[in-house]
Structures are given as structure tokens and as C-alpha cells.
Design a protein around this motif. Structure first.
Motif, PDB file in Angstrom:
ATOM      1  N   LEU A  20      70.383  10.583 -47.488  1.00 21.84           N
ATOM      2  CA  LEU A  20      69.428   9.738 -46.783  1.00 21.84           C
ATOM      3  C   LEU A  20      68.012  10.172 -47.142  1.00 21.84           C
ATOM      4  N   SER A  21      67.132   9.195 -47.238  1.00 23.23           N
ATOM      5  CA  SER A  21      65.727   9.465 -47.505  1.00 23.23           C
ATOM      6  C   SER A  21      64.880   8.832 -46.415  1.00 23.23           C
ATOM      7  N   CYS A  22      63.737   9.439 -46.171  1.00 23.33           N
ATOM      8  CA  CYS A  22      62.807   8.928 -45.166  1.00 23.33           C
ATOM      9  C   CYS A  22      61.398   9.115 -45.716  1.00 23.33           C
ATOM     10  N   ALA A  23      60.773   8.011 -46.085  1.00 17.73           N
ATOM     11  CA  ALA A  23      59.442   8.055 -46.671  1.00 17.73           C
ATOM     12  C   ALA A  23      58.394   7.759 -45.596  1.00 17.73           C
ATOM     13  N   ALA A  24      57.395   8.607 -45.537  1.00 16.12           N
ATOM     14  CA  ALA A  24      56.354   8.474 -44.519  1.00 16.12           C
ATOM     15  C   ALA A  24      55.077   7.936 -45.120  1.00 16.12           C
ATOM     16  N   SER A  25      54.387   7.156 -44.356  1.00 11.58           N
ATOM     17  CA  SER A  25      53.064   6.674 -44.757  1.00 11.58           C
ATOM     18  C   SER A  25      52.153   6.774 -43.544  1.00 11.58           C
ATOM     19  N   PHE A  29      51.281  13.704 -44.015  1.00 10.21           N
ATOM     20  CA  PHE A  29      52.699  13.994 -43.828  1.00 10.21           C
ATOM     21  C   PHE A  29      52.969  15.469 -43.685  1.00 10.21           C
ATOM     22  N   SER A  30      52.240  16.279 -44.413  1.00 14.12           N
ATOM     23  CA  SER A  30      52.538  17.700 -44.454  1.00 14.12           C
ATOM     24  C   SER A  30      52.302  18.373 -43.107  1.00 14.12           C
ATOM     25  N   MET A  31      51.590  17.727 -42.190  1.00 13.40           N
ATOM     26  CA  MET A  31      51.320  18.323 -40.891  1.00 13.40           C
ATOM     27  C   MET A  31      52.456  18.073 -39.903  1.00 13.40           C
ATOM     28  N   TYR A  32      53.452  17.334 -40.313  1.00 14.52           N
ATOM     29  CA  TYR A  32      54.470  16.891 -39.376  1.00 14.52           C
ATOM     30  C   TYR A  32      55.780  17.637 -39.545  1.00 14.52           C
ATOM     31  N   ALA A  33      56.364  18.006 -38.414  1.00 15.22           N
ATOM     32  CA  ALA A  33      57.756  18.423 -38.388  1.00 15.22           C
ATOM     33  C   ALA A  33      58.611  17.164 -38.493  1.00 15.22           C
ATOM     34  N   MET A  34      59.701  17.251 -39.219  1.00 21.35           N
ATOM     35  CA  MET A  34      60.571  16.094 -39.438  1.00 21.35           C
ATOM     36  C   MET A  34      61.976  16.405 -38.962  1.00 21.35           C
ATOM     37  N   GLY A  35      62.598  15.419 -38.366  1.00 22.95           N
ATOM     38  CA  GLY A  35      63.951  15.616 -37.874  1.00 22.95           C
ATOM     39  C   GLY A  35      64.851  14.450 -38.233  1.00 22.95           C
ATOM     40  N   TRP A  36      66.136  14.725 -38.211  1.00 22.70           N
ATOM     41  CA  TRP A  36      67.168  13.699 -38.345  1.00 22.70           C
ATOM     42  C   TRP A  36      68.028  13.724 -37.081  1.00 22.70           C
ATOM     43  N   PHE A  37      68.295  12.548 -36.577  1.00 22.89           N
ATOM     44  CA  PHE A  37      69.154  12.374 -35.416  1.00 22.89           C
ATOM     45  C   PHE A  37      70.200  11.316 -35.762  1.00 22.89           C
ATOM     46  N   TRP A  53      56.775  21.873 -41.346  1.00 20.48           N
ATOM     47  CA  TRP A  53      55.898  21.297 -42.353  1.00 20.48           C
ATOM     48  C   TRP A  53      56.014  21.995 -43.707  1.00 20.48           C
ATOM     49  N   SER A  54      56.283  23.306 -43.688  1.00 24.06           N
ATOM     50  CA  SER A  54      56.328  24.061 -44.942  1.00 24.06           C
ATOM     51  C   SER A  54      57.671  23.941 -45.651  1.00 24.06           C
ATOM     52  N   GLY A  55      58.665  23.414 -44.971  1.00 29.64           N
ATOM     53  CA  GLY A  55      59.999  23.313 -45.559  1.00 29.64           C
ATOM     54  C   GLY A  55      60.882  24.511 -45.298  1.00 29.64           C
ATOM     55  N   GLY A  56      60.348  25.534 -44.656  1.00 26.43           N
ATOM     56  CA  GLY A  56      61.146  26.722 -44.399  1.00 26.43           C
ATOM     57  C   GLY A  56      61.923  26.629 -43.101  1.00 26.43           C
ATOM     58  N   ASN A  57      62.904  27.540 -42.959  1.00 25.81           N
ATOM     59  CA  ASN A  57      63.662  27.674 -41.707  1.00 25.81           C
ATOM     60  C   ASN A  57      64.174  26.362 -41.143  1.00 25.81           C
ATOM     61  N   PRO A  58      64.967  25.632 -41.890  1.00 24.70           N
ATOM     62  CA  PRO A  58      65.535  24.409 -41.333  1.00 24.70           C
ATOM     63  C   PRO A  58      66.516  24.719 -40.206  1.00 24.70           C
ATOM     64  N   TYR A  59      66.616  23.792 -39.272  1.00 19.19           N
ATOM     65  CA  TYR A  59      67.527  23.915 -38.149  1.00 19.19           C
ATOM     66  C   TYR A  59      68.632  22.872 -38.289  1.00 19.19           C
ATOM     67  N   TYR A  60      69.832  23.246 -37.885  1.00 14.94           N
ATOM     68  CA  TYR A  60      70.963  22.331 -37.970  1.00 14.94           C
ATOM     69  C   TYR A  60      71.789  22.365 -36.689  1.00 14.94           C
ATOM     70  N   SER A  71      65.733  18.642 -46.421  1.00 13.52           N
ATOM     71  CA  SER A  71      64.676  19.133 -47.297  1.00 13.52           C
ATOM     72  C   SER A  71      63.523  18.143 -47.253  1.00 13.52           C
ATOM     73  N   ARG A  72      62.397  18.565 -47.751  1.00 17.04           N
ATOM     74  CA  ARG A  72      61.234  17.666 -47.772  1.00 17.04           C
ATOM     75  C   ARG A  72      60.435  17.901 -49.036  1.00 17.04           C
ATOM     76  N   ASP A  73      59.765  16.855 -49.470  1.00 13.47           N
ATOM     77  CA  ASP A  73      58.854  16.897 -50.603  1.00 13.47           C
ATOM     78  C   ASP A  73      57.521  16.356 -50.105  1.00 13.47           C
ATOM     79  N   ASN A  74      56.611  17.252 -49.771  1.00 13.60           N
ATOM     80  CA  ASN A  74      55.334  16.818 -49.206  1.00 13.60           C
ATOM     81  C   ASN A  74      54.508  16.035 -50.220  1.00 13.60           C
ATOM     82  N   ALA A  75      54.705  16.291 -51.501  1.00 15.55           N
ATOM     83  CA  ALA A  75      53.974  15.540 -52.525  1.00 15.55           C
ATOM     84  C   ALA A  75      54.406  14.074 -52.545  1.00 15.55           C
ATOM     85  N   LYS A  76      55.656  13.820 -52.137  1.00 24.19           N
ATOM     86  CA  LYS A  76      56.180  12.452 -52.095  1.00 24.19           C
ATOM     87  C   LYS A  76      56.237  11.902 -50.677  1.00 24.19           C
ATOM     88  N   ASN A  77      55.776  12.686 -49.712  1.00 22.56           N
ATOM     89  CA  ASN A  77      55.812  12.254 -48.308  1.00 22.56           C
ATOM     90  C   ASN A  77      57.218  11.822 -47.879  1.00 22.56           C
TER      91      ASN A  77
END
Length: 124
Positions: A20-25, A29-37, A53-60, A71-77
């Protein structure tokens, strides 16, 4: 304001994989925590995974640990959810969510912005 557009999902056999992908506009974007539900019919929306925001320490969630990877790619939002070894109980509508935070919210109510949802169906 942040807009989240999801893609991916679909029908897969048990044991298979999906991404799954989730593109932000909108705002940074890099200031945001992102989650999947996810939400199955007749059930409450439940936490799946989240990443700071940094991509570290993901929670599951325990139910997906070892099978799903966020995972996240801040360059691609964009934030991703790679799902492997899928089970029938993973069938649900999956949502991505965003919150301007340097910590990782784990509850749906803590998130400010939501994607449109995408169906994942795992056939047994």
C-alpha cells in the motif's frame, strides 16, 4: 492542511504480498508522523503500524509484527505498508493517517488527516 491519497490493495491469496502507498500533499510531509489503520466489517478501526518523521523506530501491532513493514520516503512525500504472509484475518479496509508530531500516535483519535481507504481482501 494535508491531503492523503492511497493506492495499492486488492485481492490476494493467503500467503501472498501486497504493498500500500499513501502520497501526501499540502504541508511539510516530513514533519508528520504517519500511521496505518484497518477496519474490518462490524469491527472498530484498529492500529496496524506507525512511523515517526525520521523513519526510525516503527511501531507495529502484535498481529502484524514480522509480516508487515512500514516505511516512508520524505523526498516523495509517501509512506508505504509492505504486507507479506497475508492471512484471511488481514482482510479489511486500510487507511493511512497523518499527524504533525515528533512522537508516534497509536490511536485513531490522535490523527488529524486520513486517506480515503483501500480494500485488502485475502482469500483462504
Amino acid at each position: 492542511q494535508v491531503q492523503l491519497a492511497q493506492s495499492g490493495g486488492g485481492l490476494v491469496q493467503a500467503g501472498g504480498s501486497l504493498r500500500l502507498s499513501c502520497a501526501a500533499s499540502g504541508r511539510t510531509f516530513s514533519m508528520y508522523a504517519m500511521g496505518w489503520f484497518r477496519q474490518a466489517p462490524g469491527k472498530e478501526r484498529e492500529f496496524v503500524a506507525a512511523i515517526i518523521w525520521s523513519g526510525g523506530n516503527p511501531y507495529y501491532a502484535d498481529s502484524v509484527k514480522g509480516r508487515f513493514t512500514i516505511s516512508r520516503d520524505n523526498a516523495k512525500n509517501t509512506v508505504y505498508l509492505q504486507m507479506s504472509s497475508l492471512k484471511s484475518e488481514d482482510t479489511a479496509v486500510y487507511y493511512c493517517a497523518a499527524r504533525q508530531s515528533y512522537t508516534v500516535p497509536l490511536r485513531p483519535a490522535d490523527y488529524d488527516y486520513w486517506g480515503q481507504g483501500t480494500q485488502v481482501t485475502v482469500s483462504s
